[in-house]
Design a protein around this motif. Structure first.
Motif, PDB file in Angstrom:
ATOM      1  N   ASN A  64       0.840  -1.203   0.000  1.00 28.47           N
ATOM      2  CA  ASN A  64       0.000   0.000   0.000  1.00 28.47           C
ATOM      3  C   ASN A  64       0.870   1.248   0.000  1.00 28.47           C
ATOM      4  OD1 ASN A  64       0.960   0.306   2.609  1.00 28.47           O
ATOM      5  ND2 ASN A  64      -0.915  -0.469   3.575  1.00 28.47           N
ATOM      6  N   HIS A  65       0.248   2.403   0.133  1.00 19.87           N
ATOM      7  CA  HIS A  65       0.991   3.661   0.037  1.00 19.87           C
ATOM      8  C   HIS A  65       1.916   3.879   1.237  1.00 19.87           C
ATOM      9  CE1 HIS A  65      -2.565   4.564   2.458  1.00 19.87           C
ATOM     10  NE2 HIS A  65      -1.868   5.566   2.995  1.00 19.87           N
ATOM     11  N   ASN A  66       1.713   3.126   2.304  1.00 22.66           N
ATOM     12  CA  ASN A  66       2.597   3.229   3.475  1.00 22.66           C
ATOM     13  C   ASN A  66       3.787   2.264   3.394  1.00 22.66           C
ATOM     14  OD1 ASN A  66       1.002   5.180   4.796  1.00 22.66           O
ATOM     15  ND2 ASN A  66      -0.408   3.571   5.520  1.00 22.66           N
ATOM     16  N   GLY A  67       3.809   1.450   2.348  1.00 17.80           N
ATOM     17  CA  GLY A  67       4.889   0.494   2.192  1.00 17.80           C
ATOM     18  C   GLY A  67       4.644  -0.821   2.880  1.00 17.80           C
TER      19      GLY A  67
END
Length: 389
Positions: A220-223
């Motif tokens: 996801n966008h948080n890694g």
């Protein structure tokens, strides 16, 4: 083009040359007490190997070799190997030297193609140098020369990035791209097609630092990993055992660059169809080379650094024939495609008398006197370099 490619190219090709010569000289050596004057002995073999390795790792020569510089034409490099092969009492005719050079280049080309990652080209080089050290294990002076080159390699290449090694690999592949000589040992193992092109495997260990393919991770966008998907592959991949050692001594793990002639197998070379029809590449022989002056400097520096000890006294040099018969050798010389000939290097230097005189001196040293017809050269019966492997 990488300016750090030349030392790796020279040392690996030189290692392959020594493998071939050692195998045939060892196989044909006659015990000293039983040998006639015109036959090879194990003492002769050791002398040839020691002389060539001493010349190859000459300090002045290595200093010139390791200077950052572009690769030059195949003919220029071949001239260096021609002189190197004649650094001792051994003598090869044009056709035999062509065959030797073909075997050297195709073996190293295959090794470059098979390297799991570009940096492993350095491990291939270390394998060649490890084997060379075994050849001269009883000559500490020559061994020190090889160890010094080892240290130069570590100092020069250990700090290079993966991208720089990739550029070196691409430079080597460009150098080899038009060379498609068929070698029987590769044809029998089905790693080379009838047209001289290599068949690369799609199975085996993956490069060090990578994972076996078959898994897709999504983040996801948080890694953070949020999902995994597996897929099947056509190859049978396995993780690498461990990384090879890049130190002066150690287990290289990688077997590329080791002596493939240590097992007795017949090896022959043949011109492939594509190699016989290289009209477009023959232009190299007739179109003026824009690097002519630089190439002249290259030859003057490298050949000038090779200190050759010519046979003294009554020695005329022992002839080594790489073919089954003299007639076969003569036939090979007559039928070799002109565009693959290495007989002439066209370098224009008429406007620079000093440089022309230097080249004349170098080329004069390259000339090797053939044994007189009336006196049979030692090794006259040492036939078929690769036939008895």
């Amino acid at each position: 083009m990488s300016a750090r490619t030349l030392p790796l190219l020279f040392l690996n090709l030189g290692g392959e040359m020594l493998y071939i010569l050692d195998q045939r000289l060892r196989a044909q050596s006659i015990p000293g007490e039983k040998a006639r004057k015109d036959e090879w002995t194990d003492v002769d073999r050791k002398r040839v190997m020691n002389d060539i390795i001493t010349t190859m790792f000459n300090k002045k020569f290595m200093e010139e070799l390791f200077k950052p510089q572009e690769l030059y034409s195949k003919k220029a490099l071949r001239t260096v190997y021609d002189r190197l092969a004649h650094a001792s009492i051994m003598r090869l005719n044009q056709a035999s030297m062509d065959k030797l050079y073909d075997l050297m280049t195709m073996a190293f080309k295959y090794q470059v193609l098979l390297c799991p990652r570009p940096k492993d080209i350095l491990l291939v080089t270390f394998n060649h140098l490890d084997a060379i050290k075994d050849f001269i294990c009883d000559a500490p002076g020559i061994l020190n020369q090889v160890d010094e080159t080892f240290r130069q390699l570590i100092e020069t290449y250990s700090c290079l990035s993966a991208g720089e090694f990739q550029l070196i690999r691409q430079t080597l592949l460009i150098f080899f791209q038009d060379m498609h000589i068929r070698v029987s040992i590769f044809l029998k193992d089905k790693v080379q097609n009838s047209n001289g092109r290599f068949v690369l495997p799609i199975s085996g260990p993956v490069p060090w630092g990578t994972e076996v393919p078959g898994l897709i991770r999504m983040f996801n966008h948080n890694g953070d990993e949020v999902r995994r998907t597996e897929f099947t592959t056509d190859g049978n991949y396995v993780p690498p055992q461990r990384e090879g050692s890049f130190d002066l001594y150690g287990d290289r793990v990688l077997k590329l660059g080791t002596n493939m002639y240590s097992v007795s197998r017949p090896v022959e070379t043949h011109m492939s169809g594509s190699s016989k029809n290289l009209a477009s590449h023959a232009k190299e022989n007739i179109v003026p080379n824009p690097l002519a002056k630089e190439e002249l400097n290259f030859l003057a520096r490298l050949l000038g650094g090779l200190e050759i000890q010519k046979p003294g006294g009554s020695e005329t040099g022992f002839r080594l024939n790489l073919f089954t018969t003299d007639e076969e050798e003569e036939h090979a010389a007559l039928t070799r495609p002109e565009e693959l000939s290495y007989k002439v290097i066209n370098i224009e230097a008429t406007q620079e008398p000093g440089r022309r005189a230097e080249l004349s001196r170098i080329l004069g040293e390259l000339e090797v006197a053939e044994p007189r017809p009336g006196s049979a050269g030692k090794g006259e019966d040492l036939l078929a370099l690769m036939d008895g492997l």
